[in-house]
Motif scaffolding. Sequence first.
Motif, PDB file in Angstrom:
ATOM      1  N   THR B  23       0.850  -1.187   0.000  1.00  0.00           N
ATOM      2  CA  THR B  23       0.000   0.000   0.000  1.00  0.00           C
ATOM      3  C   THR B  23       0.882   1.232   0.000  1.00  0.00           C
ATOM      4  O   THR B  23       2.035   1.184   0.432  1.00  0.00           O
ATOM      5  CB  THR B  23      -0.902   0.065   1.250  1.00  0.00           C
ATOM      6  OG1 THR B  23      -0.071  -0.024   2.389  1.00  0.00           O
ATOM      7  CG2 THR B  23      -1.932  -1.043   1.255  1.00  0.00           C
ATOM      8  N   VAL B  24       0.338   2.313  -0.500  1.00  0.00           N
ATOM      9  CA  VAL B  24       1.054   3.582  -0.475  1.00  0.00           C
ATOM     10  C   VAL B  24       0.126   4.605   0.154  1.00  0.00           C
ATOM     11  O   VAL B  24      -1.043   4.713  -0.226  1.00  0.00           O
ATOM     12  CB  VAL B  24       1.441   4.045  -1.893  1.00  0.00           C
ATOM     13  CG1 VAL B  24       2.394   5.217  -1.812  1.00  0.00           C
ATOM     14  CG2 VAL B  24       2.061   2.915  -2.692  1.00  0.00           C
ATOM     15  N   GLU B  25       0.640   5.306   1.147  1.00  0.00           N
ATOM     16  CA  GLU B  25      -0.173   6.312   1.828  1.00  0.00           C
ATOM     17  C   GLU B  25      -0.224   7.596   1.013  1.00  0.00           C
ATOM     18  O   GLU B  25       0.619   7.844   0.158  1.00  0.00           O
ATOM     19  CB  GLU B  25       0.434   6.631   3.208  1.00  0.00           C
ATOM     20  CG  GLU B  25       0.514   5.459   4.153  1.00  0.00           C
ATOM     21  CD  GLU B  25      -0.856   4.859   4.429  1.00  0.00           C
ATOM     22  OE1 GLU B  25      -1.826   5.637   4.580  1.00  0.00           O
ATOM     23  OE2 GLU B  25      -0.963   3.615   4.478  1.00  0.00           O
ATOM     24  N   ASN B  26      -1.208   8.413   1.342  1.00  0.00           N
ATOM     25  CA  ASN B  26      -1.366   9.709   0.695  1.00  0.00           C
ATOM     26  C   ASN B  26      -0.105  10.565   0.882  1.00  0.00           C
ATOM     27  O   ASN B  26       0.383  10.714   1.989  1.00  0.00           O
ATOM     28  CB  ASN B  26      -2.561  10.406   1.335  1.00  0.00           C
ATOM     29  CG  ASN B  26      -3.201  11.347   0.361  1.00  0.00           C
ATOM     30  OD1 ASN B  26      -2.582  11.710  -0.641  1.00  0.00           O
ATOM     31  ND2 ASN B  26      -4.424  11.719   0.628  1.00  0.00           N
ATOM     32  N   GLY B  27       0.407  11.101  -0.203  1.00  0.00           N
ATOM     33  CA  GLY B  27       1.534  12.010  -0.106  1.00  0.00           C
ATOM     34  C   GLY B  27       2.878  11.351   0.084  1.00  0.00           C
ATOM     35  O   GLY B  27       3.890  12.012   0.279  1.00  0.00           O
ATOM     36  N   GLU B  28       2.896  10.026   0.035  1.00  0.00           N
ATOM     37  CA  GLU B  28       4.130   9.298   0.278  1.00  0.00           C
ATOM     38  C   GLU B  28       4.902   9.069  -1.032  1.00  0.00           C
ATOM     39  O   GLU B  28       4.301   8.986  -2.090  1.00  0.00           O
ATOM     40  CB  GLU B  28       3.772   7.950   0.904  1.00  0.00           C
ATOM     41  CG  GLU B  28       4.943   7.200   1.455  1.00  0.00           C
ATOM     42  CD  GLU B  28       4.485   5.895   2.107  1.00  0.00           C
ATOM     43  OE1 GLU B  28       5.126   5.469   3.048  1.00  0.00           O
ATOM     44  OE2 GLU B  28       3.482   5.317   1.652  1.00  0.00           O
ATOM     45  N   ILE B  29       6.200   8.980  -0.915  1.00  0.00           N
ATOM     46  CA  ILE B  29       6.997   8.614  -2.080  1.00  0.00           C
ATOM     47  C   ILE B  29       7.514   7.204  -1.862  1.00  0.00           C
ATOM     48  O   ILE B  29       8.268   6.943  -0.918  1.00  0.00           O
ATOM     49  CB  ILE B  29       8.174   9.581  -2.298  1.00  0.00           C
ATOM     50  CG1 ILE B  29       7.645  10.999  -2.514  1.00  0.00           C
ATOM     51  CG2 ILE B  29       9.003   9.143  -3.498  1.00  0.00           C
ATOM     52  CD1 ILE B  29       8.709  12.029  -2.775  1.00  0.00           C
ATOM     53  N   LEU B  30       7.077   6.299  -2.697  1.00  0.00           N
ATOM     54  CA  LEU B  30       7.443   4.902  -2.525  1.00  0.00           C
ATOM     55  C   LEU B  30       8.452   4.501  -3.592  1.00  0.00           C
ATOM     56  O   LEU B  30       8.241   4.749  -4.778  1.00  0.00           O
ATOM     57  CB  LEU B  30       6.204   4.016  -2.638  1.00  0.00           C
ATOM     58  CG  LEU B  30       6.486   2.519  -2.555  1.00  0.00           C
ATOM     59  CD1 LEU B  30       6.524   2.063  -1.107  1.00  0.00           C
ATOM     60  CD2 LEU B  30       5.460   1.722  -3.323  1.00  0.00           C
ATOM     61  N   GLY B  31       9.535   3.911  -3.153  1.00  0.00           N
ATOM     62  CA  GLY B  31      10.525   3.418  -4.108  1.00  0.00           C
ATOM     63  C   GLY B  31      10.212   1.983  -4.453  1.00  0.00           C
ATOM     64  O   GLY B  31       9.926   1.178  -3.582  1.00  0.00           O
ATOM     65  N   PHE B  32      10.279   1.708  -5.711  1.00  0.00           N
ATOM     66  CA  PHE B  32       9.960   0.376  -6.176  1.00  0.00           C
ATOM     67  C   PHE B  32      11.241  -0.154  -6.774  1.00  0.00           C
ATOM     68  O   PHE B  32      11.675   0.266  -7.831  1.00  0.00           O
ATOM     69  CB  PHE B  32       8.875   0.522  -7.242  1.00  0.00           C
ATOM     70  CG  PHE B  32       7.946  -0.632  -7.300  1.00  0.00           C
ATOM     71  CD1 PHE B  32       7.300  -1.061  -6.168  1.00  0.00           C
ATOM     72  CD2 PHE B  32       7.697  -1.265  -8.498  1.00  0.00           C
ATOM     73  CE1 PHE B  32       6.426  -2.116  -6.224  1.00  0.00           C
ATOM     74  CE2 PHE B  32       6.830  -2.323  -8.560  1.00  0.00           C
ATOM     75  CZ  PHE B  32       6.193  -2.744  -7.420  1.00  0.00           C
ATOM     76  N   LEU B  33      11.862  -1.056  -6.014  1.00  0.00           N
ATOM     77  CA  LEU B  33      13.226  -1.397  -6.330  1.00  0.00           C
ATOM     78  C   LEU B  33      13.301  -2.829  -6.813  1.00  0.00           C
ATOM     79  O   LEU B  33      12.616  -3.692  -6.291  1.00  0.00           O
ATOM     80  CB  LEU B  33      14.031  -1.236  -5.031  1.00  0.00           C
ATOM     81  CG  LEU B  33      15.519  -1.133  -5.085  1.00  0.00           C
ATOM     82  CD1 LEU B  33      15.899   0.059  -5.907  1.00  0.00           C
ATOM     83  CD2 LEU B  33      16.044  -0.969  -3.666  1.00  0.00           C
ATOM     84  N   GLY B  34      14.124  -3.086  -7.788  1.00  0.00           N
ATOM     85  CA  GLY B  34      14.264  -4.462  -8.234  1.00  0.00           C
ATOM     86  C   GLY B  34      15.192  -4.519  -9.419  1.00  0.00           C
ATOM     87  O   GLY B  34      15.383  -3.519 -10.108  1.00  0.00           O
TER      88      GLY B  34
END
Lengths: 262, 316
Positions: B23-34
Amino acid sequence: MRKIWAIFEREIKSYFVSPIAYVVIALFLAVSAIFFYLILSSFVQRCFEVDMYAQQWRQMSPPMNLHEWVTRPFFGNVATIALMILPLITMKLYAEEKKTGTIELIQTSPITNIQTLIGKYAAAVVLYILMLVLTFFYMLFLFAFGNPEIGQIFSGYLGMFLIGGSYLAIGLLFSTFTDNQIVAAVTTIAVILIFWVIGWLSNFVDLGLGNMLNQLSLIEHLDDFEKGVIDTKNIVFYLSFIFMSLFFSYISIESARWRGSR
Amino acid sequence: MIEVENLTRYFGNIAAIEDVTFTVENGEILGFLGPNAAGKTTTMRILTCFLPASKGTARVANFDVFQNPLEVKKRIGYLPENPPLYAEMTVYSFLDFIAKIKGIDPRDRKQKINTAIEKAGLDDRINTIVKHLSKGYKQRLGIAQAIIHEPEVLILDEPTIGLDPKQIIEVRELIKGFEGKHTVILSTHILPEVSMTCQRVVIIDRGRVVAEDKPENLMAKLKGSEQITVVVGGPESQVIESLSKVQGVSQVTVIQKGADNKIAYSVDSSLHAEVTKELAKTIVKNGWDLYELKKAEMSLEEIFLRLTTQEEEVYN
């Protein structure tokens, strides 16, 4: 509606900033002009011959039918030239977007596939209409030096519009199948040709099936328009042909997502 | 803002992603690493409604990507790996077209285009034909295209790829600036990028999520022991012997032998043992020269490698 217009506008502009539109229009006009000239010249020659013949036998020279001799064969030729040239207009519509990846941009934007489809088809149709309008200059010669029947010319153009619209719809369909423009154009031409000659098959199969094949033929329905007869039956045929092709295009675009091919 | 549950997508018989949940919260920056071909792009394409999922659900702003694709697309700005641009258009006309198909109100269109141009730093290229733009400017145009309708969610697939170092910094700053205003998912295989820009990381490998946490927690979690590097000038065997006696130290190994009897040792100690102080004391007491004493930080690279090459270890 505004989004359809945006797609339409972009497609039209892309025709005219690339050489496609100019080359296609120029070739179409040049080839149809050659045919028009040849047809007209042989008509004039024929008139002389008839006149000579009449003088020899001291008769009144019979009236020559401009429509029968000039416009009708001319429209027949335009339909053939369009068969070769219109697939070049439609080949890029989807194939190019698939190749460059811009299809991803379109399909992740808040615009439906139907809107995109209509916008693209409309752009191709408008370019074709422009081509047809330009050939009307040839007709002005006939008006200047003869008295052609405006009704017959109108019916001929309507037929050209409908058969061209069918070509474009088929072209659009085959453009959705591939990311290669050449493949799209060549398959389009082949399929249109099949729909041209499908009527011939009727001579070799039983009556019921033969009748059906005859009705499927694209040129079968053009004949009346060339003669100057506007029959709803024929209009309905072309419109349903266009509708079916566009419908299959829509299915093809939707199903490509599921298959996951780019 | 974004909820992904058991997302699975097959291409033929091969699963590109399997049971991906995050999940990603409002206003969050999520790194998607792979690593490459881990399934990052597939996940992003499902989120942007470009591909349907074979199984599982994904919701963006409480709209299901499958049931309500139009609502989702309205709220998403997407930059694919290769920015999808029409080569024959100018920068401005391209953005104008994008503004139209994204359904921006015609009255706001001009202003929004200008804002996007400004944010992406394209001011001096407005009338350039896309074909003639450099890779860096194409990437910027791709970003401008994604942010033009001020979407709640931004999905950026390798946004800094192909840029020069200066541009990379600019793009990262730009993305950092979205924090709090937009929810961002950012995919990358460049690790420092994640620790620099993201608040949270999802590590994905061969289609599965292998870890999900804050970058600093991830590091802590993976550290079973602490490593300290000491450079000492003194007789090797004696140094090893006395350093090993310090409480909490489990192993001392020589890393490198330098000139002037300078030798670098790696000291393994149990976590939270605070052995640095004692190490220094021991060395000074023995009259040896202490040149260097530092904790060896495990970098994201190492974490990443551990996670993606030795999965068993992580799961245990």
